[in-house]
Design an enzyme around this catalytic site. Structure first.
Site, PDB file in Angstrom:
ATOM      1  N   HIS A  64      48.209  40.607  32.261  1.00 48.20           N
ATOM      2  CA  HIS A  64      46.415  40.136  32.371  1.00 48.20           C
ATOM      3  C   HIS A  64      45.508  40.514  32.132  1.00 48.20           C
ATOM      4  O   HIS A  64      45.382  42.012  32.757  1.00 48.20           O
ATOM      5  CB  HIS A  64      46.931  39.392  33.679  1.00 48.20           C
ATOM      6  CG  HIS A  64      47.098  40.311  34.761  1.00 48.20           C
ATOM      7  ND1 HIS A  64      46.123  40.723  35.368  1.00 48.20           N
ATOM      8  CD2 HIS A  64      47.802  40.395  35.629  1.00 48.20           C
ATOM      9  CE1 HIS A  64      46.343  41.763  36.757  1.00 48.20           C
ATOM     10  NE2 HIS A  64      47.719  42.083  36.462  1.00 48.20           N
TER      11      HIS A  64
ATOM     12  N   ASP B 206      46.268  47.482  37.550  1.00 46.42           N
ATOM     13  CA  ASP B 206      46.620  46.646  37.479  1.00 46.42           C
ATOM     14  C   ASP B 206      45.450  45.607  36.823  1.00 46.42           C
ATOM     15  O   ASP B 206      44.414  45.220  37.496  1.00 46.42           O
ATOM     16  CB  ASP B 206      46.824  46.275  39.135  1.00 46.42           C
ATOM     17  CG  ASP B 206      47.981  44.598  38.972  1.00 46.42           C
ATOM     18  OD1 ASP B 206      48.249  44.061  37.722  1.00 46.42           O
ATOM     19  OD2 ASP B 206      47.801  44.624  40.367  1.00 46.42           O
TER      20      ASP B 206
ATOM     21  N   GLU C 288      44.829  36.155  36.583  1.00 44.80           N
ATOM     22  CA  GLU C 288      46.537  36.149  37.320  1.00 44.80           C
ATOM     23  C   GLU C 288      46.093  36.888  38.666  1.00 44.80           C
ATOM     24  O   GLU C 288      46.794  36.390  39.869  1.00 44.80           O
ATOM     25  CB  GLU C 288      46.770  37.294  36.819  1.00 44.80           C
ATOM     26  CG  GLU C 288      48.147  37.579  37.518  1.00 44.80           C
ATOM     27  CD  GLU C 288      48.301  38.471  38.549  1.00 44.80           C
ATOM     28  OE1 GLU C 288      49.549  38.941  38.623  1.00 44.80           O
ATOM     29  OE2 GLU C 288      47.466  39.645  38.564  1.00 44.80           O
ATOM     30  N   GLU C 289      44.811  37.257  39.162  1.00 51.03           N
ATOM     31  CA  GLU C 289      44.257  37.374  40.507  1.00 51.03           C
ATOM     32  C   GLU C 289      44.418  36.591  41.395  1.00 51.03           C
ATOM     33  O   GLU C 289      43.883  36.815  42.049  1.00 51.03           O
ATOM     34  CB  GLU C 289      43.915  38.923  40.193  1.00 51.03           C
ATOM     35  CG  GLU C 289      43.793  40.289  39.730  1.00 51.03           C
ATOM     36  CD  GLU C 289      45.544  41.224  40.408  1.00 51.03           C
ATOM     37  OE1 GLU C 289      45.993  40.450  41.446  1.00 51.03           O
ATOM     38  OE2 GLU C 289      45.780  42.245  39.951  1.00 51.03           O
TER      39      GLU C 289
ATOM     40  N   HIS D 174      44.585  47.689  43.816  1.00 54.85           N
ATOM     41  CA  HIS D 174      44.096  46.652  44.103  1.00 54.85           C
ATOM     42  C   HIS D 174      42.829  47.206  44.853  1.00 54.85           C
ATOM     43  O   HIS D 174      42.534  46.813  45.604  1.00 54.85           O
ATOM     44  CB  HIS D 174      44.030  45.566  44.843  1.00 54.85           C
ATOM     45  CG  HIS D 174      45.198  44.633  44.549  1.00 54.85           C
ATOM     46  ND1 HIS D 174      45.424  42.550  44.758  1.00 54.85           N
ATOM     47  CD2 HIS D 174      45.561  44.196  43.283  1.00 54.85           C
ATOM     48  CE1 HIS D 174      45.986  42.128  43.946  1.00 54.85           C
ATOM     49  NE2 HIS D 174      46.716  43.095  42.559  1.00 54.85           N
TER      50      HIS D 174
END
Length: 341
Positions: free
Chosen positions: A60, A170, A198-199, A309
């Protein structure tokens, strides 16, 4: 370095255009076809031989960030998180807002002005604000608008023994892996999917998987790593430097056992260090991909990532490079008669 350029590009969920444009230009010489779907997924097709299984590689493009919610009379900006983040990471961070990348800092009421109860609790994002140096609402609104995306201003840095610190590892790590893999030729047709959103709910990959209907899929991503001194070993999830992580199950998927077995055999045969992800928490785009149509055999290969994150995520170069090797070996090992149903 490709990964450095990818990480330094802002791409909060729903605002992936800048990184998508970068990826498009870089992969164009190595693929036969590129499409951008309605949601914004970038889908590249590298054609292989007939009758070989088709393989979807998915990573992603989006990252966690924020969005402007309102501007108060004094020119301070209130914001909303985009994606899952711990409120404790926000205070004192440097950010950039909107297309013009307006600089700001996330501030809070001074500790000596806080009530005793406030000092005992982590500040929530609702208690924070972004200071862009404006003296009034009118002045601030000349620079930013409600709905503008906000990203952390955190540069890519290499430090220690082969460690990398950056925002958005990420999943720019996964994006970089696919981009490197596309430079080689394989017998199978490769569907390279750089997914969006995606998140905020695995939204892009499921749409792409439905459109492509591959024979199998590999999700390439950054995953949690808690190998810290105040954590018990069973809760480490993964360990930095112990190789790419293979998951058996997480909150959204049971991963395909046949693919896992083949990955483990290839790692052993080629002396590539790998590890199992030790927890079932979290998830990734596999959660949507494997449920598409009649079901798609899916597995995930992950790069362990500390402080996920946040604007200071950390990975080990060896884990990243070994993940690329393992995926390439997997693609090279696919035979015409392989059946993953």
């Amino acid at each position: 370095m490709l990964l450095k350029k990818l990480c330094n590009i802002p791409s909060v969920s729903g605002n992936e255009k800048e990184v998508r444009d970068f990826i498009y230009e870089k992969i164009k010489p190595y693929v036969d076809e590129i499409k951008i779907d309605f949601l914004g997924n970038l889908i590249a097709i590298k054609k292989g031989k007939e009758s070989f299984p088709s393989i979807m590689l998915s990573a992603h493009m989006d990252e966690v960030g924020m969005m402007v919610n309102s501007v108060d009379e004094n020119g301070f900006i209130k914001f909303l998180p985009v994606g899952g983040m711990d409120d404790r990471i926000f205070v004192s961070k440097v950010v950039e807002i909107g297309k013009n990348k307006v600089k700001g800092v996330i501030g809070a009421k001074a500790i000596h002005l806080q009530e005793p109860d406030e000092r005992k609790k982590a500040l929530k994002h609702k208690q924070l604000y972004i200071d862009i140096g404006a003296k009034s609402k009118e002045e601030a609104e000349k620079l930013v608008s409600r709905g503008d995306y906000i990203h952390f201003d955190s540069e890519y840095i290499e430090f220690g023994e082969n460690l990398i610190k950056a925002k958005a590892l990420d999943d720019r790590a996964g994006c970089a892996m696919i981009m490197e893999i596309l430079k080689e030729k394989y017998d199978s047709t490769i569907y390279a999917v750089f997914s969006v959103q995606e998140e905020v709910g695995l939204r892009g990959a499921g749409v792409a998987a439905y459109r492509l209907n591959p024979d199998l899929a590999l999700v390439l991503e950054g995953t949690t790593c808690y190998d810290l001194t105040d954590i018990d070993e069973p809760d480490f999830a993964t360990r930095l430097g112990n190789g790419p992580a293979i998951s058996l199950v997480d909150s959204g998927s049971y991963f395909d056992k046949n693919i896992i077995k083949k990955l483990l055999k290839l790692a052993e045969k080629n002396n590539i260090k790998v590890q199992f992800k030790q927890t079932t928490k979290g998830g990734n785009d596999a959660g949507r991909i494997h449920l598409t149509r009649e079901g798609i055999p899916t597995s995930a290969i992950s790069v362990p990532c500390r402080y996920l994150h946040s604007p200071i995520s950390v990975i080990h170069k060896d884990d990243f490079e070994n993940a690329i090797k393992l995926v390439s070996l997997f693609l090279e090992s696919i035979k015409k008669e392989d059946d993953y149903e």
